[in-house]
Structures are given as C-alpha cells and as structure tokens.
Design an enzyme around this catalytic site. Structure first.
Site, PDB file in Angstrom:
ATOM      1  N   HIS A 137       1.356  21.618 -25.089  1.00 27.76           N
ATOM      2  CA  HIS A 137       0.711  23.162 -23.874  1.00 27.76           C
ATOM      3  C   HIS A 137       0.399  23.587 -24.421  1.00 27.76           C
ATOM      4  O   HIS A 137       0.587  24.926 -24.966  1.00 27.76           O
ATOM      5  CB  HIS A 137       1.621  23.174 -22.692  1.00 27.76           C
ATOM      6  CG  HIS A 137       2.792  22.183 -22.335  1.00 27.76           C
ATOM      7  ND1 HIS A 137       3.912  20.870 -23.462  1.00 27.76           N
ATOM      8  CD2 HIS A 137       2.434  21.337 -20.912  1.00 27.76           C
ATOM      9  CE1 HIS A 137       4.462  20.646 -22.108  1.00 27.76           C
ATOM     10  NE2 HIS A 137       3.895  20.337 -20.982  1.00 27.76           N
ATOM     11  N   ALA A 153       4.389  16.573 -14.029  1.00 31.54           N
ATOM     12  CA  ALA A 153       5.095  17.189 -12.759  1.00 31.54           C
ATOM     13  C   ALA A 153       4.167  18.082 -12.661  1.00 31.54           C
ATOM     14  O   ALA A 153       3.731  18.955 -12.834  1.00 31.54           O
ATOM     15  CB  ALA A 153       6.151  17.700 -13.606  1.00 31.54           C
ATOM     16  N   HIS A 210      13.032  25.055 -13.832  1.00 32.22           N
ATOM     17  CA  HIS A 210      12.293  23.828 -14.741  1.00 32.22           C
ATOM     18  C   HIS A 210      13.390  22.834 -14.231  1.00 32.22           C
ATOM     19  O   HIS A 210      13.568  21.540 -14.389  1.00 32.22           O
ATOM     20  CB  HIS A 210      12.264  24.851 -15.788  1.00 32.22           C
ATOM     21  CG  HIS A 210      12.363  23.760 -17.528  1.00 32.22           C
ATOM     22  ND1 HIS A 210      10.568  23.055 -16.680  1.00 32.22           N
ATOM     23  CD2 HIS A 210      12.616  22.474 -18.330  1.00 32.22           C
ATOM     24  CE1 HIS A 210      10.504  21.909 -17.874  1.00 32.22           C
ATOM     25  NE2 HIS A 210      11.978  22.478 -18.511  1.00 32.22           N
ATOM     26  N   MET A 228       1.185  22.620 -15.590  1.00 32.28           N
ATOM     27  CA  MET A 228       0.328  23.117 -16.603  1.00 32.28           C
ATOM     28  C   MET A 228      -0.245  22.122 -17.884  1.00 32.28           C
ATOM     29  O   MET A 228       0.353  22.894 -18.662  1.00 32.28           O
ATOM     30  CB  MET A 228       1.388  24.217 -16.892  1.00 32.28           C
ATOM     31  CG  MET A 228       1.881  24.750 -15.693  1.00 32.28           C
ATOM     32  SD  MET A 228       3.731  26.014 -17.061  1.00 32.28           S
ATOM     33  CE  MET A 228       3.958  26.200 -15.568  1.00 32.28           C
ATOM     34  N   SER A 229      -0.623  21.363 -17.461  1.00 30.44           N
ATOM     35  CA  SER A 229      -1.803  20.308 -18.565  1.00 30.44           C
ATOM     36  C   SER A 229      -2.269  19.656 -18.027  1.00 30.44           C
ATOM     37  O   SER A 229      -2.702  19.749 -16.653  1.00 30.44           O
ATOM     38  CB  SER A 229      -0.171  19.136 -18.815  1.00 30.44           C
ATOM     39  OG  SER A 229      -0.120  18.299 -18.342  1.00 30.44           O
ATOM     40  N   SER A 265       6.562  15.606 -18.290  1.00 27.51           N
ATOM     41  CA  SER A 265       8.405  16.472 -17.990  1.00 27.51           C
ATOM     42  C   SER A 265       9.521  15.725 -17.547  1.00 27.51           C
ATOM     43  O   SER A 265       9.029  14.970 -16.510  1.00 27.51           O
ATOM     44  CB  SER A 265       8.322  17.345 -17.363  1.00 27.51           C
ATOM     45  OG  SER A 265       7.513  18.403 -17.724  1.00 27.51           O
ATOM     46  N   TYR A 280       0.606  26.623 -22.598  1.00 27.84           N
ATOM     47  CA  TYR A 280       1.652  27.853 -22.542  1.00 27.84           C
ATOM     48  C   TYR A 280       2.188  28.534 -23.603  1.00 27.84           C
ATOM     49  O   TYR A 280       2.720  29.188 -24.179  1.00 27.84           O
ATOM     50  CB  TYR A 280       2.237  27.988 -21.818  1.00 27.84           C
ATOM     51  CG  TYR A 280       3.517  26.673 -21.837  1.00 27.84           C
ATOM     52  CD1 TYR A 280       4.335  26.890 -22.265  1.00 27.84           C
ATOM     53  CD2 TYR A 280       2.806  25.657 -20.310  1.00 27.84           C
ATOM     54  CE1 TYR A 280       4.920  25.445 -22.197  1.00 27.84           C
ATOM     55  CE2 TYR A 280       3.689  24.545 -20.134  1.00 27.84           C
ATOM     56  CZ  TYR A 280       4.456  24.556 -21.121  1.00 27.84           C
ATOM     57  OH  TYR A 280       5.811  23.480 -21.069  1.00 27.84           O
ATOM     58  N   GLU A 281       2.669  26.844 -25.631  1.00 30.09           N
ATOM     59  CA  GLU A 281       2.889  26.743 -25.452  1.00 30.09           C
ATOM     60  C   GLU A 281       2.328  27.520 -27.254  1.00 30.09           C
ATOM     61  O   GLU A 281       3.032  28.049 -27.961  1.00 30.09           O
ATOM     62  CB  GLU A 281       3.307  25.436 -26.686  1.00 30.09           C
ATOM     63  CG  GLU A 281       4.717  24.759 -25.669  1.00 30.09           C
ATOM     64  CD  GLU A 281       4.458  22.769 -26.183  1.00 30.09           C
ATOM     65  OE1 GLU A 281       5.734  23.036 -26.684  1.00 30.09           O
ATOM     66  OE2 GLU A 281       3.834  21.741 -25.641  1.00 30.09           O
ATOM     67  N   ASN A 288       8.222  20.477  -7.163  1.00 27.66           N
ATOM     68  CA  ASN A 288       8.995  20.735  -6.708  1.00 27.66           C
ATOM     69  C   ASN A 288       7.882  21.565  -5.403  1.00 27.66           C
ATOM     70  O   ASN A 288       6.900  21.065  -5.360  1.00 27.66           O
ATOM     71  CB  ASN A 288       8.920  22.223  -6.906  1.00 27.66           C
ATOM     72  CG  ASN A 288       7.955  22.657  -8.307  1.00 27.66           C
ATOM     73  OD1 ASN A 288       7.962  22.478  -8.886  1.00 27.66           O
ATOM     74  ND2 ASN A 288       6.948  23.861  -7.854  1.00 27.66           N
ATOM     75  N   HIS A 309      10.753  17.365 -22.879  1.00 32.15           N
ATOM     76  CA  HIS A 309       9.387  16.673 -23.690  1.00 32.15           C
ATOM     77  C   HIS A 309       9.720  16.150 -24.970  1.00 32.15           C
ATOM     78  O   HIS A 309      10.599  17.537 -26.077  1.00 32.15           O
ATOM     79  CB  HIS A 309       9.083  17.224 -23.981  1.00 32.15           C
ATOM     80  CG  HIS A 309       8.052  17.380 -23.245  1.00 32.15           C
ATOM     81  ND1 HIS A 309       6.765  17.381 -22.333  1.00 32.15           N
ATOM     82  CD2 HIS A 309       8.410  18.287 -21.174  1.00 32.15           C
ATOM     83  CE1 HIS A 309       6.226  17.698 -20.994  1.00 32.15           C
ATOM     84  NE2 HIS A 309       7.170  17.992 -20.949  1.00 32.15           N
TER      85      HIS A 309
END
Ligand code: HPA
Length: 284
Positions: A87, A117, A258, A220-221, A34, A89-90, A244, A65
């Site tokens: 990803h 990230a 995000h 998440m990746s 990201s 989640y996509e 974060n 992205h």
C-alpha cells in the site's frame, strides 16, 4: 523532478527468477485483499514463495496481509496469487506498490483479478456485500500520485493510456452470471470504487463528498495496480468486499475499525473464493 525508477531489465530479471523457481507460466494474477488470502487454500499442487526471497520485491507490513506469492492451478488455469499487497500508506514509493504487476506481465499474465476490502458509501450497500468494480476514481492520481508519472517505458505501454475501459465488461458480466449461478445475487452489487491514500479513514465530510461524486465504495488500494495493468494491456476484474459502512452522520455510533474489516472479510471469504473460482473458469 527525476527519480530513480525500476528499469525494464530489473523487472525482467525478477520475472525470469520467478519463472526459473516455479516452471509455471501463470495466465491470471489474483491480488488478495485484507483477510482474503484464503483464496489459495483450494489450490492443488501449489508453490509458495515468500516475498523476502524474491529479488527486488517489497515487503508487506500490515496485519492481516501475509507476504507471499502462491502459484497454482485454479479451475484448470495457471494462476499466481499475491497474498499481501503493498500500500502507498505503508510508505512504499508508488512504483514499488505496483512492482509485481509488470513482473507478472513479463511472466505471461494476461488477466488481473484484484480484490479488496472497502467501506460502503452507497446507501443500499450492506456490510458483507460484494461489489464488482465497474469504474474507479483515482483520487491520489488527482493529487499527482500516479505510478505512470516519469519517463514512459514504451516496451510496457503508451504514454497516455486510455482508462475509460479500465474494467473489462466481459469479466464484469462473468461475475454477475457467476453470482446468479451460486445464489449470491442478494449480496452482489456493482459500482464505482474510489482510492484514497489512507491510512486514516474518512471524515464525515470526506465520505459525503465522495458519495456526491458518485462513489459507491472507498478503499486504500487497487487503483495504482489497475492503472499499470491497463498500461500493459491486461484485462482487469475488480471485486470489493464491503467490510464496513462509511460514516455519513455526525451522531453515528459507527466507527471504521481495522478489526471489523478483517472479521467481515473472514466471514465472506468463502463466498468470494467461490466467485473467483467460477469466474476464472469462465475466463478460459
Ligand atoms: N475507508 C477506506 N478504506 C477502507 C475502508 C473505509 O471505510 N474499509 C476498508 N478499507
């Protein structure tokens, strides 16, 4: 359960198409996380190919992205950069998330650098820190989401690949050495990355659970790509940018967002780019 999977010949077809377009044979593949696509700004003599032009390539759908492959020379090594990854989640099937890795292998890539990230769980970590990944926790894998599930293609690798050496120790040392040389030791960390499926960020209870399990950073990746790369025998280096702090207290005013992730990525991008360039030089 039998699902239709990408065949060896289909991966090969995409690899051959790319080799014909570029006349470059990359040795190193770099996946930009990201907001970290700026890595390619430094490349001289680059060739860019949007994902939508590449046969069978999935399309990226996340803000921050982009969607293209960039071929170019970094630190005198032929590299291919993925600006924008896929990803789970996509909604991509897990073998589509990892599709480019096998294509890169068939193009001659031997080393994979993944950047991402991540939320910082380790109490010592600060926003903006870089963490070289020394190991991972494949949480979706525990839940039955692993890109190697299904019939094994022996031409790619063995049925039961070893993962206790997933992250190359020599590359990890190159990162720590490069960080010292560049004066980055204050914000250079080392730790365990955990993949969650997302797209929702973690609850307080989930963050606490992950920390208890020894996780330093969560994202998440990355993990599916690393599993596939190791199946292929590629050497892997992973670097997380801590964008974060994971929320560990119920009365915390902090919330994962995000926009914050993208902003921190932008601020630290230069440092990460410098680090990757230096490490690629040492990979020769
Ligand atoms: N959790 C999961 N994924 C992330 C985070 C996080 O806190 N930050 C960036 N990607």
């Amino acid at each position: 359960m039998s699902r239709s999977r990408t065949t060896y010949d289909e991966y090969k077809d995409t690899a051959d198409w790319l080799l014909a377009q570029t006349s470059r044979q990359p040795r190193v593949a770099v996946m930009c996380g990201s907001g970290l696509g700026g890595l390619t700004d430094w490349l001289g003599d680059k060739i860019e190919i949007p994902y939508e032009k590449i046969p069978r390539f999935p399309q990226s759908t996340v803000a921050g992205h982009e969607g293209k492959l960039v071929f170019g020379e970094l630190s005198s090594q032929q590299c291919v950069f993925m600006k924008g990854r896929f990803h789970f989640y996509e909604g991509h099937p897990i073998d589509k998330v990892t599709f480019p890795i096998r294509v890169f292998h068939l193009m001659g890539v031997e080393s994979l650098i993944v950047t991402n990230a991540a939320g910082g769980l380790n109490e010592q970590f600060k926003v903006g820190d870089l963490m070289v990944i020394k190991d991972h926790l494949n949480l979706p894998g525990f839940a039955g989401v692993n890109p190697l599930i299904g019939r094994n293609e022996e031409r790619f690798g063995t049925r039961f690949p070893c993962m206790s050496n997933a992250y190359d120790r020599r590359y990890l040392q190159h990162v720590l050495d490069s960080a010292s040389e560049l004066g980055y030791r204050d914000f250079m960390r080392e730790g365990v990355y955990c993949m969650v499926a997302g797209p929702s960020y973690e609850t307080v209870a989930e963050s606490r659970m992950l920390r208890m399990l020894g996780v330093d950073a969560v994202g998440m990746s990355t993990v599916p790509e690393v599993v596939l790369a190791r199946h292929l025998g590629m050497r892997v280096l992973g670097i997380s940018l801590i964008t974060n702090r994971s929320v560990m207290e119920y009365d915390s005013a902090v919330q994962a967002e995000h926009q914050e992730v993208l902003q921190v990525a932008q601020e630290r991008a230069q440092a990460l780019q410098g680090l990757v360039a230096r490490v690629v030089e040492k990979m020769k």
